[in-house]
Design a protein around this motif. Sequence first.
Motif, PDB file in Angstrom:
ATOM      1  N   ASP A   8       0.546  -1.105   0.558  1.00  0.00           N
ATOM      2  CA  ASP A   8       0.294   0.059  -0.117  1.00  0.00           C
ATOM      3  C   ASP A   8       0.996   1.171  -0.176  1.00  0.00           C
ATOM      4  OD1 ASP A   8      -2.152  -1.326   0.199  1.00  0.00           O
ATOM      5  OD2 ASP A   8      -2.702  -1.162   1.691  1.00  0.00           O
ATOM      6  N   MET A   9       1.807   1.382   0.905  1.00  0.00           N
ATOM      7  CA  MET A   9       2.783   1.897   1.716  1.00  0.00           C
ATOM      8  C   MET A   9       3.209   2.108  -0.597  1.00  0.00           C
ATOM      9  SD  MET A   9       3.720   4.653   3.379  1.00  0.00           S
ATOM     10  CE  MET A   9       4.396   4.512   4.227  1.00  0.00           C
ATOM     11  N   ARG A  10       3.985   1.516  -0.970  1.00  0.00           N
ATOM     12  CA  ARG A  10       4.642   1.451  -2.211  1.00  0.00           C
ATOM     13  C   ARG A  10       3.229   2.831  -3.873  1.00  0.00           C
ATOM     14  NH1 ARG A  10       6.184  -3.505  -0.892  1.00  0.00           N
ATOM     15  NH2 ARG A  10       8.469  -3.670  -0.137  1.00  0.00           N
ATOM     16  N   ALA A  11       1.992   1.770  -3.341  1.00  0.00           N
ATOM     17  CA  ALA A  11       1.949   2.544  -4.567  1.00  0.00           C
ATOM     18  C   ALA A  11       0.736   3.780  -4.175  1.00  0.00           C
ATOM     19  CB  ALA A  11       0.234   1.176  -4.268  1.00  0.00           C
ATOM     20  N   THR A  12       0.821   4.338  -2.906  1.00  0.00           N
ATOM     21  CA  THR A  12       0.378   5.227  -2.779  1.00  0.00           C
ATOM     22  C   THR A  12       2.039   6.352  -2.963  1.00  0.00           C
ATOM     23  OG1 THR A  12      -0.202   4.633  -0.983  1.00  0.00           O
ATOM     24  CG2 THR A  12      -0.002   7.657  -0.977  1.00  0.00           C
ATOM     25  N   LEU A  13       2.985   5.944  -3.420  1.00  0.00           N
ATOM     26  CA  LEU A  13       4.631   6.797  -3.064  1.00  0.00           C
ATOM     27  C   LEU A  13       4.197   6.763  -5.030  1.00  0.00           C
ATOM     28  CD1 LEU A  13       7.024   5.292  -1.327  1.00  0.00           C
ATOM     29  CD2 LEU A  13       6.304   7.644  -0.979  1.00  0.00           C
ATOM     30  N   ALA A  17       4.133   9.961  -7.103  1.00  0.00           N
ATOM     31  CA  ALA A  17       5.043  10.601  -7.758  1.00  0.00           C
ATOM     32  C   ALA A  17       4.797  10.657  -9.096  1.00  0.00           C
ATOM     33  CB  ALA A  17       6.561   9.449  -8.267  1.00  0.00           C
ATOM     34  N   ASP A  18       3.866  10.306  -9.598  1.00  0.00           N
ATOM     35  CA  ASP A  18       2.208   9.972 -10.984  1.00  0.00           C
ATOM     36  C   ASP A  18       1.447  11.476 -10.457  1.00  0.00           C
ATOM     37  OD1 ASP A  18       3.472   7.932 -12.013  1.00  0.00           O
ATOM     38  OD2 ASP A  18       1.309   6.704 -11.552  1.00  0.00           O
ATOM     39  N   ALA A  19       1.669  11.861 -10.317  1.00  0.00           N
ATOM     40  CA  ALA A  19       0.854  13.373  -9.621  1.00  0.00           C
ATOM     41  C   ALA A  19       1.508  14.946  -9.752  1.00  0.00           C
ATOM     42  CB  ALA A  19      -0.596  13.664  -8.488  1.00  0.00           C
ATOM     43  N   VAL A  20       2.395  14.280  -9.394  1.00  0.00           N
ATOM     44  CA  VAL A  20       3.745  15.276  -9.555  1.00  0.00           C
ATOM     45  C   VAL A  20       4.103  15.557 -11.282  1.00  0.00           C
ATOM     46  CG1 VAL A  20       6.054  16.299  -8.927  1.00  0.00           C
ATOM     47  CG2 VAL A  20       4.251  15.320  -7.103  1.00  0.00           C
ATOM     48  N   PRO A  29      -6.539  22.518 -12.164  1.00  0.00           N
ATOM     49  CA  PRO A  29      -6.548  22.013 -11.397  1.00  0.00           C
ATOM     50  C   PRO A  29      -7.321  20.724 -10.662  1.00  0.00           C
ATOM     51  CG  PRO A  29      -8.323  23.934 -12.529  1.00  0.00           C
ATOM     52  CD  PRO A  29      -6.959  23.908 -13.228  1.00  0.00           C
ATOM     53  N   GLY A  30      -6.800  19.884 -11.866  1.00  0.00           N
ATOM     54  CA  GLY A  30      -7.207  18.288 -11.827  1.00  0.00           C
ATOM     55  C   GLY A  30      -6.356  18.277 -10.955  1.00  0.00           C
ATOM     56  N   THR A  31      -4.854  18.298 -11.605  1.00  0.00           N
ATOM     57  CA  THR A  31      -3.657  17.707 -11.236  1.00  0.00           C
ATOM     58  C   THR A  31      -3.960  18.362 -10.693  1.00  0.00           C
ATOM     59  OG1 THR A  31      -2.362  19.500 -12.531  1.00  0.00           O
ATOM     60  CG2 THR A  31      -2.538  17.799 -14.434  1.00  0.00           C
ATOM     61  N   VAL A  32      -2.898  19.776  -9.911  1.00  0.00           N
ATOM     62  CA  VAL A  32      -3.476  20.434  -8.512  1.00  0.00           C
ATOM     63  C   VAL A  32      -3.831  19.297  -7.566  1.00  0.00           C
ATOM     64  CG1 VAL A  32      -3.327  22.675  -6.870  1.00  0.00           C
ATOM     65  CG2 VAL A  32      -2.171  22.436  -9.419  1.00  0.00           C
ATOM     66  N   ARG A  33      -5.210  18.988  -8.063  1.00  0.00           N
ATOM     67  CA  ARG A  33      -6.090  18.046  -7.048  1.00  0.00           C
ATOM     68  C   ARG A  33      -5.096  16.837  -7.031  1.00  0.00           C
ATOM     69  NH1 ARG A  33     -10.908  18.818  -3.447  1.00  0.00           N
ATOM     70  NH2 ARG A  33     -10.940  16.828  -2.616  1.00  0.00           N
ATOM     71  N   ARG A  34      -5.104  16.266  -7.225  1.00  0.00           N
ATOM     72  CA  ARG A  34      -4.784  15.172  -7.503  1.00  0.00           C
ATOM     73  C   ARG A  34      -3.163  15.027  -6.307  1.00  0.00           C
ATOM     74  NH1 ARG A  34      -7.135  14.493 -11.684  1.00  0.00           N
ATOM     75  NH2 ARG A  34      -5.026  14.589 -13.106  1.00  0.00           N
ATOM     76  N   ARG A  35      -2.866  15.426  -6.846  1.00  0.00           N
ATOM     77  CA  ARG A  35      -1.167  15.912  -6.132  1.00  0.00           C
ATOM     78  C   ARG A  35      -1.255  16.172  -4.641  1.00  0.00           C
ATOM     79  NH1 ARG A  35       3.849  19.479  -8.339  1.00  0.00           N
ATOM     80  NH2 ARG A  35       5.125  19.087  -6.938  1.00  0.00           N
ATOM     81  N   GLU A  36      -2.030  17.070  -4.495  1.00  0.00           N
ATOM     82  CA  GLU A  36      -2.929  17.443  -3.008  1.00  0.00           C
ATOM     83  C   GLU A  36      -3.588  16.664  -2.241  1.00  0.00           C
ATOM     84  OE1 GLU A  36      -5.217  21.261  -3.237  1.00  0.00           O
ATOM     85  OE2 GLU A  36      -3.368  22.580  -3.485  1.00  0.00           O
ATOM     86  N   ASP A  37      -4.420  15.126  -2.815  1.00  0.00           N
ATOM     87  CA  ASP A  37      -4.528  14.202  -2.446  1.00  0.00           C
ATOM     88  C   ASP A  37      -4.010  13.465  -2.333  1.00  0.00           C
ATOM     89  OD1 ASP A  37      -7.292  15.365  -2.582  1.00  0.00           O
ATOM     90  OD2 ASP A  37      -8.096  15.025  -4.339  1.00  0.00           O
TER      91      ASP A  37
END
Length: 79
Positions: A8-13, A17-20, A29-37
């Motif tokens: 789970d930790m690796r998947a979230t990391l 990384a993909d969001a960044v 606004p969508g990419t910023v939101r995914r990065r923040e989430d």
Amino acid sequence: MLHPTPGDMRATLSRYADAVIEDERHSTPGTVRRREDTAYTLCVMTGVTDVKQALNTADALLRTTARETATAPSTGRAR
């Protein structure tokens, strides 16, 4: 603090990384939101409030898990 599995930790990391990467390529606004989430999720999983600290904590947890797995005694059973 939650006790996420290494998977789970690796998947979230990976999601972070993909969001960044996506946000830095073409910020919307969508990419910023995914990065923040995903940053928030990492913080919750690691019990910290800063994403840089969350990344460091996640790395440390994964290193500890890897060391524990590598030094765990073998049961001697064939699989």
